[in-house]
Write a protein that holds these residues in place. Structure first.
Motif, PDB file in Angstrom:
ATOM      1  N   LYS A  57       0.833  -1.211   0.000  1.00 56.34           N
ATOM      2  CA  LYS A  57       0.000   0.000   0.000  1.00 56.34           C
ATOM      3  C   LYS A  57       0.868   1.262   0.000  1.00 56.34           C
ATOM      4  O   LYS A  57       0.553   2.237  -0.686  1.00 56.34           O
ATOM      5  CB  LYS A  57      -0.943   0.016   1.209  1.00 56.34           C
ATOM      6  CG  LYS A  57      -2.076  -0.979   1.102  1.00 56.34           C
ATOM      7  CD  LYS A  57      -2.951  -0.925   2.345  1.00 56.34           C
ATOM      8  CE  LYS A  57      -4.056  -1.965   2.288  1.00 56.34           C
ATOM      9  NZ  LYS A  57      -4.887  -1.940   3.509  1.00 56.34           N
ATOM     10  N   VAL A  58       1.956   1.247   0.776  1.00 55.31           N
ATOM     11  CA  VAL A  58       2.891   2.384   0.792  1.00 55.31           C
ATOM     12  C   VAL A  58       3.439   2.612  -0.615  1.00 55.31           C
ATOM     13  O   VAL A  58       3.471   3.749  -1.108  1.00 55.31           O
ATOM     14  CB  VAL A  58       4.038   2.153   1.802  1.00 55.31           C
ATOM     15  CG1 VAL A  58       5.153   3.170   1.626  1.00 55.31           C
ATOM     16  CG2 VAL A  58       3.516   2.173   3.228  1.00 55.31           C
ATOM     17  N   LEU A  59       3.863   1.543  -1.261  1.00 48.65           N
ATOM     18  CA  LEU A  59       4.409   1.630  -2.617  1.00 48.65           C
ATOM     19  C   LEU A  59       3.343   2.085  -3.608  1.00 48.65           C
ATOM     20  O   LEU A  59       3.591   2.970  -4.441  1.00 48.65           O
ATOM     21  CB  LEU A  59       4.990   0.280  -3.037  1.00 48.65           C
ATOM     22  CG  LEU A  59       5.554   0.192  -4.446  1.00 48.65           C
ATOM     23  CD1 LEU A  59       6.671   1.199  -4.654  1.00 48.65           C
ATOM     24  CD2 LEU A  59       6.059  -1.217  -4.718  1.00 48.65           C
ATOM     25  N   ASP A  60       2.149   1.501  -3.537  1.00 47.74           N
ATOM     26  CA  ASP A  60       1.059   1.905  -4.438  1.00 47.74           C
ATOM     27  C   ASP A  60       0.742   3.388  -4.274  1.00 47.74           C
ATOM     28  O   ASP A  60       0.527   4.097  -5.260  1.00 47.74           O
ATOM     29  CB  ASP A  60      -0.202   1.077  -4.171  1.00 47.74           C
ATOM     30  CG  ASP A  60      -0.050  -0.392  -4.549  1.00 47.74           C
ATOM     31  OD1 ASP A  60       0.902  -0.743  -5.272  1.00 47.74           O
ATOM     32  OD2 ASP A  60      -0.896  -1.196  -4.096  1.00 47.74           O
ATOM     33  N   ASN A  61       0.711   3.852  -3.027  1.00 52.93           N
ATOM     34  CA  ASN A  61       0.432   5.269  -2.774  1.00 52.93           C
ATOM     35  C   ASN A  61       1.521   6.166  -3.352  1.00 52.93           C
ATOM     36  O   ASN A  61       1.233   7.202  -3.956  1.00 52.93           O
ATOM     37  CB  ASN A  61       0.250   5.532  -1.280  1.00 52.93           C
ATOM     38  CG  ASN A  61      -1.132   5.165  -0.792  1.00 52.93           C
ATOM     39  OD1 ASN A  61      -2.062   4.962  -1.567  1.00 52.93           O
ATOM     40  ND2 ASN A  61      -1.291   5.082   0.519  1.00 52.93           N
ATOM     41  N   ALA A  62       2.773   5.777  -3.174  1.00 53.06           N
ATOM     42  CA  ALA A  62       3.881   6.575  -3.700  1.00 53.06           C
ATOM     43  C   ALA A  62       3.821   6.623  -5.225  1.00 53.06           C
ATOM     44  O   ALA A  62       4.014   7.683  -5.831  1.00 53.06           O
ATOM     45  CB  ALA A  62       5.221   6.017  -3.227  1.00 53.06           C
TER      46      ALA A  62
ATOM     47  N   ASN B  29       9.891   3.028  -4.498  1.00 57.49           N
ATOM     48  CA  ASN B  29       9.933   2.918  -3.041  1.00 57.49           C
ATOM     49  C   ASN B  29       8.926   3.899  -2.438  1.00 57.49           C
ATOM     50  O   ASN B  29       8.021   4.337  -3.132  1.00 57.49           O
ATOM     51  CB  ASN B  29      11.364   3.134  -2.517  1.00 57.49           C
ATOM     52  CG  ASN B  29      11.911   4.501  -2.883  1.00 57.49           C
ATOM     53  OD1 ASN B  29      11.231   5.512  -2.799  1.00 57.49           O
ATOM     54  ND2 ASN B  29      13.172   4.528  -3.291  1.00 57.49           N
ATOM     55  N   HIS B  30       9.096   4.290  -1.200  1.00 58.99           N
ATOM     56  CA  HIS B  30       8.132   5.138  -0.492  1.00 58.99           C
ATOM     57  C   HIS B  30       8.336   6.632  -0.692  1.00 58.99           C
ATOM     58  O   HIS B  30       7.591   7.434  -0.150  1.00 58.99           O
ATOM     59  CB  HIS B  30       8.190   4.817   1.007  1.00 58.99           C
ATOM     60  CG  HIS B  30       9.496   5.183   1.644  1.00 58.99           C
ATOM     61  ND1 HIS B  30      10.662   4.495   1.410  1.00 58.99           N
ATOM     62  CD2 HIS B  30       9.804   6.179   2.495  1.00 58.99           C
ATOM     63  CE1 HIS B  30      11.638   5.046   2.096  1.00 58.99           C
ATOM     64  NE2 HIS B  30      11.153   6.076   2.769  1.00 58.99           N
ATOM     65  N   ILE B  31       9.314   7.008  -1.491  1.00 55.76           N
ATOM     66  CA  ILE B  31       9.679   8.420  -1.642  1.00 55.76           C
ATOM     67  C   ILE B  31       9.406   8.911  -3.059  1.00 55.76           C
ATOM     68  O   ILE B  31       9.659   8.204  -4.035  1.00 55.76           O
ATOM     69  CB  ILE B  31      11.176   8.627  -1.319  1.00 55.76           C
ATOM     70  CG1 ILE B  31      11.439   8.292   0.139  1.00 55.76           C
ATOM     71  CG2 ILE B  31      11.620  10.043  -1.644  1.00 55.76           C
ATOM     72  CD1 ILE B  31      12.902   8.228   0.490  1.00 55.76           C
TER      73      ILE B  31
ATOM     74  N   THR C 282       5.262   8.486   1.667  1.00 52.42           N
ATOM     75  CA  THR C 282       3.880   8.031   1.845  1.00 52.42           C
ATOM     76  C   THR C 282       3.617   7.137   3.063  1.00 52.42           C
ATOM     77  O   THR C 282       2.456   6.826   3.320  1.00 52.42           O
ATOM     78  CB  THR C 282       3.392   7.295   0.582  1.00 52.42           C
ATOM     79  OG1 THR C 282       4.259   6.202   0.302  1.00 52.42           O
ATOM     80  CG2 THR C 282       3.342   8.241  -0.612  1.00 52.42           C
ATOM     81  N   PRO C 283       4.605   6.710   3.854  1.00 53.72           N
ATOM     82  CA  PRO C 283       4.284   5.814   4.977  1.00 53.72           C
ATOM     83  C   PRO C 283       3.312   6.404   5.999  1.00 53.72           C
ATOM     84  O   PRO C 283       2.387   5.706   6.431  1.00 53.72           O
ATOM     85  CB  PRO C 283       5.648   5.525   5.608  1.00 53.72           C
ATOM     86  CG  PRO C 283       6.601   5.642   4.476  1.00 53.72           C
ATOM     87  CD  PRO C 283       6.066   6.782   3.652  1.00 53.72           C
ATOM     88  N   ALA C 284       3.485   7.650   6.411  1.00 55.31           N
ATOM     89  CA  ALA C 284       2.615   8.211   7.448  1.00 55.31           C
ATOM     90  C   ALA C 284       1.171   8.284   6.961  1.00 55.31           C
ATOM     91  O   ALA C 284       0.235   7.909   7.678  1.00 55.31           O
ATOM     92  CB  ALA C 284       3.110   9.592   7.882  1.00 55.31           C
ATOM     93  N   ALA C 285       0.974   8.770   5.737  1.00 56.32           N
ATOM     94  CA  ALA C 285      -0.380   8.868   5.183  1.00 56.32           C
ATOM     95  C   ALA C 285      -0.989   7.479   4.991  1.00 56.32           C
ATOM     96  O   ALA C 285      -2.179   7.269   5.242  1.00 56.32           O
ATOM     97  CB  ALA C 285      -0.358   9.634   3.863  1.00 56.32           C
TER      98      ALA C 285
ATOM     99  N   LYS D 157      -2.168   6.034   8.207  1.00 55.77           N
ATOM    100  CA  LYS D 157      -3.424   6.666   8.624  1.00 55.77           C
ATOM    101  C   LYS D 157      -4.617   6.118   7.848  1.00 55.77           C
ATOM    102  O   LYS D 157      -5.740   6.194   8.309  1.00 55.77           O
ATOM    103  CB  LYS D 157      -3.316   8.189   8.463  1.00 55.77           C
ATOM    104  CG  LYS D 157      -4.392   8.926   9.210  1.00 55.77           C
ATOM    105  CD  LYS D 157      -4.071  10.387   9.407  1.00 55.77           C
ATOM    106  CE  LYS D 157      -5.186  10.968  10.256  1.00 55.77           C
ATOM    107  NZ  LYS D 157      -5.639  12.232   9.905  1.00 55.77           N
ATOM    108  N   GLY D 158      -4.381   5.561   6.650  1.00 61.22           N
ATOM    109  CA  GLY D 158      -5.463   4.966   5.869  1.00 61.22           C
ATOM    110  C   GLY D 158      -5.655   5.550   4.487  1.00 61.22           C
ATOM    111  O   GLY D 158      -6.554   5.139   3.752  1.00 61.22           O
ATOM    112  N   PHE D 159      -4.826   6.516   4.085  1.00 61.52           N
ATOM    113  CA  PHE D 159      -4.982   7.137   2.784  1.00 61.52           C
ATOM    114  C   PHE D 159      -4.819   6.114   1.661  1.00 61.52           C
ATOM    115  O   PHE D 159      -4.035   5.177   1.776  1.00 61.52           O
ATOM    116  CB  PHE D 159      -3.961   8.258   2.603  1.00 61.52           C
ATOM    117  CG  PHE D 159      -4.286   9.515   3.358  1.00 61.52           C
ATOM    118  CD1 PHE D 159      -4.551  10.694   2.674  1.00 61.52           C
ATOM    119  CD2 PHE D 159      -4.336   9.546   4.738  1.00 61.52           C
ATOM    120  CE1 PHE D 159      -4.858  11.865   3.353  1.00 61.52           C
ATOM    121  CE2 PHE D 159      -4.637  10.700   5.429  1.00 61.52           C
ATOM    122  CZ  PHE D 159      -4.894  11.864   4.740  1.00 61.52           C
ATOM    123  N   THR D 160      -5.561   6.316   0.581  1.00 58.80           N
ATOM    124  CA  THR D 160      -5.580   5.396  -0.553  1.00 58.80           C
ATOM    125  C   THR D 160      -4.909   6.023  -1.768  1.00 58.80           C
ATOM    126  O   THR D 160      -4.548   7.204  -1.757  1.00 58.80           O
ATOM    127  CB  THR D 160      -7.037   5.064  -0.922  1.00 58.80           C
ATOM    128  OG1 THR D 160      -7.663   6.269  -1.413  1.00 58.80           O
ATOM    129  CG2 THR D 160      -7.812   4.518   0.273  1.00 58.80           C
TER     130      THR D 160
END
Length: 191
Positions: free
Chosen positions: A64-69, A90-92, A140-143, A146-149
């Motif tokens: 999810k972190v990767l998908d969000n990033a 990655n997450h950045i 994106t890890p913090a968001a 928290k549950g962000f998509t």
């Protein structure tokens, strides 16, 4: 909303029979120049983090972190931003603002006023000084925690673009801050 993160370091060896030259080299580089005293609270928090990383749902979280990033990077590029490396694996996400009026420091400050936490960052071949920079780093890890998509990341990217295009407009920053609060309240910290 936090789109930045800060990390600690860890050196782990597969076994304790590493060549003496490697351990001596590590000791020479790290202690005493970089390493301070043993910080028990940091050691404990890393132990908890390692235990969490061993859980099966951690793989789902990391995806999810990767998908969000990747969603954030893709939408920022669609909004006309250059992303260093053309995306992320990655997450950045590192925005390259070298072709924009806003500097990394300027956009970081404007986004902070709008309720989005980031940090300025140098980019390859940066022509701006290190305290000004031509980049902004987003994580994106913090968001995600928290549950962000991925859809929320697209919304955030559009907010960032609006700020970047008019980063000195205090009324706009206040308007976006209200939107950030509304989006963030969809995901309370505690039930």
């Amino acid at each position: 909303m936090i789109l930045s993160d800060f990390e600690g370091g860890e050196i782990m060896l597969k076994n304790m029979t590493a060549p003496k030259t490697l351990t001596e080299a590590l000791d020479f580089v790290i202690f005493p120049g970089i390493q301070g005293g043993p910080l028990e609270h940091v050691i404990a928090s890393k132990a908890v983090a390692f235990k969490e990383a061993l859980q099966p749902d951690f793989i789902t979280y990391q995806q999810k972190v990767l998908d969000n990033a990747q969603s954030l990077a893709k939408e920022l590029m669609a909004q006309g931003f250059k992303v260093v490396s053309g995306g992320t694996d990655n997450h950045i996400v590192l925005l390259d603002l070298s072709d924009k009026e806003a500097s990394g420091k300027g956009l970081e400050g404007a986004l902070e006023k709008a309720g989005i936490t980031t940090n300025k960052n140098m980019v390859p071949y940066d022509k701006r000084k290190p305290m000004i920079t031509s980049g902004v780093r987003l994580g994106t890890p913090a968001a995600t925690t928290k549950g962000f998509t991925t859809e929320d990341m697209k919304t955030i990217a559009k907010m960032i673009a609006r700020v970047a295009n008019d980063y000195k407009n205090e009324a706009l920053l206040e308007e976006i801050k209200k939107e950030v609060i509304a989006l963030s309240t969809k995901y309370p910290l505690y039930d």
